[in-house]
Scaffold this motif. Structure first.
Motif, PDB file in Angstrom:
ATOM      1  N   GLY A 150     -18.052 -19.403   9.360  1.00 35.17           N
ATOM      2  CA  GLY A 150     -18.462 -18.171  10.031  1.00 35.17           C
ATOM      3  C   GLY A 150     -17.381 -17.118  10.102  1.00 35.17           C
ATOM      4  N   THR A 151     -16.533 -17.064   9.080  1.00 36.38           N
ATOM      5  CA  THR A 151     -15.461 -16.070   9.054  1.00 36.38           C
ATOM      6  C   THR A 151     -15.405 -15.444   7.663  1.00 36.38           C
ATOM      7  N   THR A 152     -14.313 -14.778   7.332  1.00 33.32           N
ATOM      8  CA  THR A 152     -14.150 -14.169   6.013  1.00 33.32           C
ATOM      9  C   THR A 152     -12.838 -14.611   5.393  1.00 33.32           C
ATOM     10  N   VAL A 153     -12.744 -14.465   4.074  1.00 32.40           N
ATOM     11  CA  VAL A 153     -11.502 -14.800   3.379  1.00 32.40           C
ATOM     12  C   VAL A 153     -10.362 -13.917   3.873  1.00 32.40           C
ATOM     13  N   SER A 154     -10.657 -12.643   4.116  1.00 28.39           N
ATOM     14  CA  SER A 154      -9.623 -11.718   4.592  1.00 28.39           C
ATOM     15  C   SER A 154      -9.038 -12.176   5.915  1.00 28.39           C
ATOM     16  N   ARG A 155      -9.899 -12.608   6.836  1.00 30.11           N
ATOM     17  CA  ARG A 155      -9.398 -13.083   8.130  1.00 30.11           C
ATOM     18  C   ARG A 155      -8.589 -14.364   7.970  1.00 30.11           C
ATOM     19  N   LEU A 156      -9.086 -15.275   7.142  1.00 21.80           N
ATOM     20  CA  LEU A 156      -8.341 -16.514   6.911  1.00 21.80           C
ATOM     21  C   LEU A 156      -6.965 -16.225   6.321  1.00 21.80           C
ATOM     22  N   SER A 157      -6.877 -15.180   5.513  1.00 20.01           N
ATOM     23  CA  SER A 157      -5.620 -14.838   4.854  1.00 20.01           C
ATOM     24  C   SER A 157      -4.678 -14.044   5.751  1.00 20.01           C
ATOM     25  N   GLY A 158      -5.094 -13.781   6.998  1.00 26.99           N
ATOM     26  CA  GLY A 158      -4.221 -13.108   7.956  1.00 26.99           C
ATOM     27  C   GLY A 158      -4.196 -11.614   7.848  1.00 26.99           C
ATOM     28  N   GLU A 159      -5.188 -11.041   7.180  1.00 26.34           N
ATOM     29  CA  GLU A 159      -5.184  -9.594   6.949  1.00 26.34           C
ATOM     30  C   GLU A 159      -5.313  -8.802   8.243  1.00 26.34           C
ATOM     31  N   GLU A 160      -6.037  -9.358   9.236  1.00 26.50           N
ATOM     32  CA  GLU A 160      -6.252  -8.626  10.480  1.00 26.50           C
ATOM     33  C   GLU A 160      -5.179  -8.911  11.530  1.00 26.50           C
ATOM     34  N   SER A 161      -4.255  -9.811  11.200  1.00 27.18           N
ATOM     35  CA  SER A 161      -3.249 -10.199  12.194  1.00 27.18           C
ATOM     36  C   SER A 161      -2.086  -9.227  12.271  1.00 27.18           C
ATOM     37  N   HIS A 162      -2.046  -8.246  11.387  1.00 30.49           N
ATOM     38  CA  HIS A 162      -0.959  -7.266  11.380  1.00 30.49           C
ATOM     39  C   HIS A 162      -1.472  -5.911  11.856  1.00 30.49           C
ATOM     40  N   GLU A 163      -0.580  -5.133  12.432  1.00 33.19           N
ATOM     41  CA  GLU A 163      -0.961  -3.797  12.885  1.00 33.19           C
ATOM     42  C   GLU A 163      -1.296  -2.909  11.691  1.00 33.19           C
ATOM     43  N   ALA A 164      -2.188  -1.944  11.935  1.00 29.57           N
ATOM     44  CA  ALA A 164      -2.574  -1.013  10.876  1.00 29.57           C
ATOM     45  C   ALA A 164      -1.359  -0.210  10.410  1.00 29.57           C
ATOM     46  N   ARG A 165      -1.299   0.018   9.098  1.00 32.21           N
ATOM     47  CA  ARG A 165      -0.213   0.819   8.519  1.00 32.21           C
ATOM     48  C   ARG A 165      -0.824   2.043   7.874  1.00 32.21           C
ATOM     49  N   GLU A 166      -0.366   3.213   8.294  1.00 31.88           N
ATOM     50  CA  GLU A 166      -0.912   4.450   7.724  1.00 31.88           C
ATOM     51  C   GLU A 166      -0.471   4.641   6.278  1.00 31.88           C
ATOM     52  N   VAL A 167       0.725   4.211   5.979  1.00 29.41           N
ATOM     53  CA  VAL A 167       1.253   4.368   4.621  1.00 29.41           C
ATOM     54  C   VAL A 167       1.746   3.017   4.123  1.00 29.41           C
ATOM     55  N   VAL A 168       1.293   2.629   2.939  1.00 31.06           N
ATOM     56  CA  VAL A 168       1.787   1.430   2.273  1.00 31.06           C
ATOM     57  C   VAL A 168       2.405   1.879   0.958  1.00 31.06           C
ATOM     58  N   ARG A 169       3.720   1.770   0.857  1.00 31.60           N
ATOM     59  CA  ARG A 169       4.429   2.262  -0.317  1.00 31.60           C
ATOM     60  C   ARG A 169       4.198   1.359  -1.533  1.00 31.60           C
ATOM     61  N   SER A 170       4.268   1.958  -2.705  1.00 28.82           N
ATOM     62  CA  SER A 170       4.116   1.221  -3.953  1.00 28.82           C
ATOM     63  C   SER A 170       5.114   0.075  -4.032  1.00 28.82           C
ATOM     64  N   GLY A 171       4.611  -1.101  -4.355  1.00 27.04           N
ATOM     65  CA  GLY A 171       5.476  -2.270  -4.479  1.00 27.04           C
ATOM     66  C   GLY A 171       5.776  -2.964  -3.171  1.00 27.04           C
ATOM     67  N   GLU A 172       5.311  -2.409  -2.037  1.00 31.64           N
ATOM     68  CA  GLU A 172       5.573  -3.021  -0.728  1.00 31.64           C
ATOM     69  C   GLU A 172       4.326  -3.715  -0.169  1.00 31.64           C
ATOM     70  N   TRP A 173       3.392  -4.079  -1.054  1.00 22.80           N
ATOM     71  CA  TRP A 173       2.162  -4.709  -0.612  1.00 22.80           C
ATOM     72  C   TRP A 173       2.414  -6.151  -0.168  1.00 22.80           C
ATOM     73  N   ARG A 174       1.836  -6.506   0.973  1.00 30.14           N
ATOM     74  CA  ARG A 174       1.786  -7.923   1.329  1.00 30.14           C
ATOM     75  C   ARG A 174       0.694  -8.570   0.486  1.00 30.14           C
ATOM     76  N   ALA A 175       0.793  -9.863   0.264  1.00 30.60           N
ATOM     77  CA  ALA A 175      -0.190 -10.559  -0.565  1.00 30.60           C
ATOM     78  C   ALA A 175      -0.823 -11.713   0.189  1.00 30.60           C
ATOM     79  N   TRP A 176      -2.045 -12.017  -0.176  1.00 26.92           N
ATOM     80  CA  TRP A 176      -2.699 -13.212   0.354  1.00 26.92           C
ATOM     81  C   TRP A 176      -1.961 -14.459  -0.120  1.00 26.92           C
ATOM     82  N   PRO A 177      -2.116 -15.586   0.577  1.00 22.92           N
ATOM     83  CA  PRO A 177      -1.590 -16.852   0.045  1.00 22.92           C
ATOM     84  C   PRO A 177      -2.175 -17.105  -1.341  1.00 22.92           C
ATOM     85  N   ALA A 178      -1.358 -17.633  -2.242  1.00 22.45           N
ATOM     86  CA  ALA A 178      -1.778 -17.810  -3.642  1.00 22.45           C
ATOM     87  C   ALA A 178      -2.624 -19.064  -3.787  1.00 22.45           C
TER      88      ALA A 178
END
Length: 274
Positions: A150-178
């Motif tokens: 009853g959840t989503t892959v994004s939530r399982l991957s911790g995507e919602e556990s971080h504060e919103a970022r207005e700007v995400v610079r090129s090459g500074e992307w966080r990644a899901w677990p591989a």
């Protein structure tokens, strides 16, 4: 002199130390009781910890008469979180957090590995490996597990556990677990947002390994390479650089990188239901 952590045993050596046959070790691996490392040539390599685990499995089987499912549960209850070189437990690291979450969700339902694996339609050994390493499953299986809980892959991957970022610079992307070989998912936006905004990097041959569906709508834009998207099992779209596809997420969809090089995609889901 090599430390005990660096020792690697071949199948025959590990079997001898555990007091069982090499074929028994392969059987236990297929049952998800132990997952050895692999050398560059694909040969199994067992660590000192693996050998200790093998001896414990042998004892649980011979002295307590437990079957593979009961042995998995017994080992799971006994295993302490592994420590990394800096003293941090594996379950505290982002790479292992997904597996920990899945195990916690299963325990919350009072389910065994065999229960969940049977209901989702995968082998217990696959689920066991995923919970312990956060690796070893396809995108479809990960989606099916998220749906089951009853959840989503994004939530399982911790995507919602971080504060919103207005700007995400090129090459500074966080990644899901591989979790899936050849698939890298990078976050282009974070926090509890109305859209899942991702950058997919697919190695040659990487795929969803099956179709899945969920609520919402999604947009795929090819930045480089080529990808084959399949909707409803019979609509095929060969997309190249600059091409886009927009579709309802309720439609069964699957994908594969048929390009002989890397393919990079901009992929957006709304609402965030993947």
């Amino acid at each position: 002199m090599r430390s005990m952590q660096s020792v690697r045993y071949k199948v025959a050596e590990a079997a001898r130390l555990a007091g069982v046959s090499a074929s028994t070790l392969r059987l236990w691996e297929s049952q998800g009781l132990v997952v050895p490392d692999r050398s560059e040539t694909g040969h199994r390599q067992y660590s000192a910890d693996d050998v200790a685990r093998l001896k414990r499995i042998s004892w649980l089987r011979s002295e307590r008469g437990l079957n593979p499912a009961a042995i998995r549960e017994a080992l799971e209850a006994e295993d302490p979180p592994a420590k990394s070189d800096n003293g941090v437990t594996d379950t505290d690291t982002p790479q292992h957090d997904l597996g920990r979450k899945l195990r916690s969700l299963r325990h919350g339902l009072g389910k065994t590995l065999d229960d969940v694996a049977g209901e989702v339609g995968i082998a217990p050994s696959i689920l066991s490996t995923l919970e312990r390493t956060s690796q070893g499953v396809t995108f479809k299986v990960l989606h099916d597990l998220a749906e089951y809980y009853g959840t989503t892959v994004s939530r399982l991957s911790g995507e919602e556990s971080h504060e919103a970022r207005e700007v995400v610079r090129s090459g500074e992307w966080r990644a899901w677990p591989a979790t899936s070989p050849g698939v890298t998912v990078q976050l282009l936006a974070e926090g509890q947002l109305m859209m899942d905004c991702h950058r997919f990097v697919l190695a040659p041959g990487a795929s969803s390994d099956g179709a899945y569906k969920h609520e919402g709508e999604e947009f795929v834009h090819v930045l480089s390479g080529r990808i084959e998207m399949v909707l409803d099992g019979d609509q095929f779209f060969d997309l190249g650089p600059g091409d886009s596809l927009y579709f309802a997420s309720q439609r069964q969809h699957s994908w594969r990188n048929r390009h002989d090089g890397e393919t990079v995609l901009l992929w957006i889901n709304t609402p965030p239901t993947f």
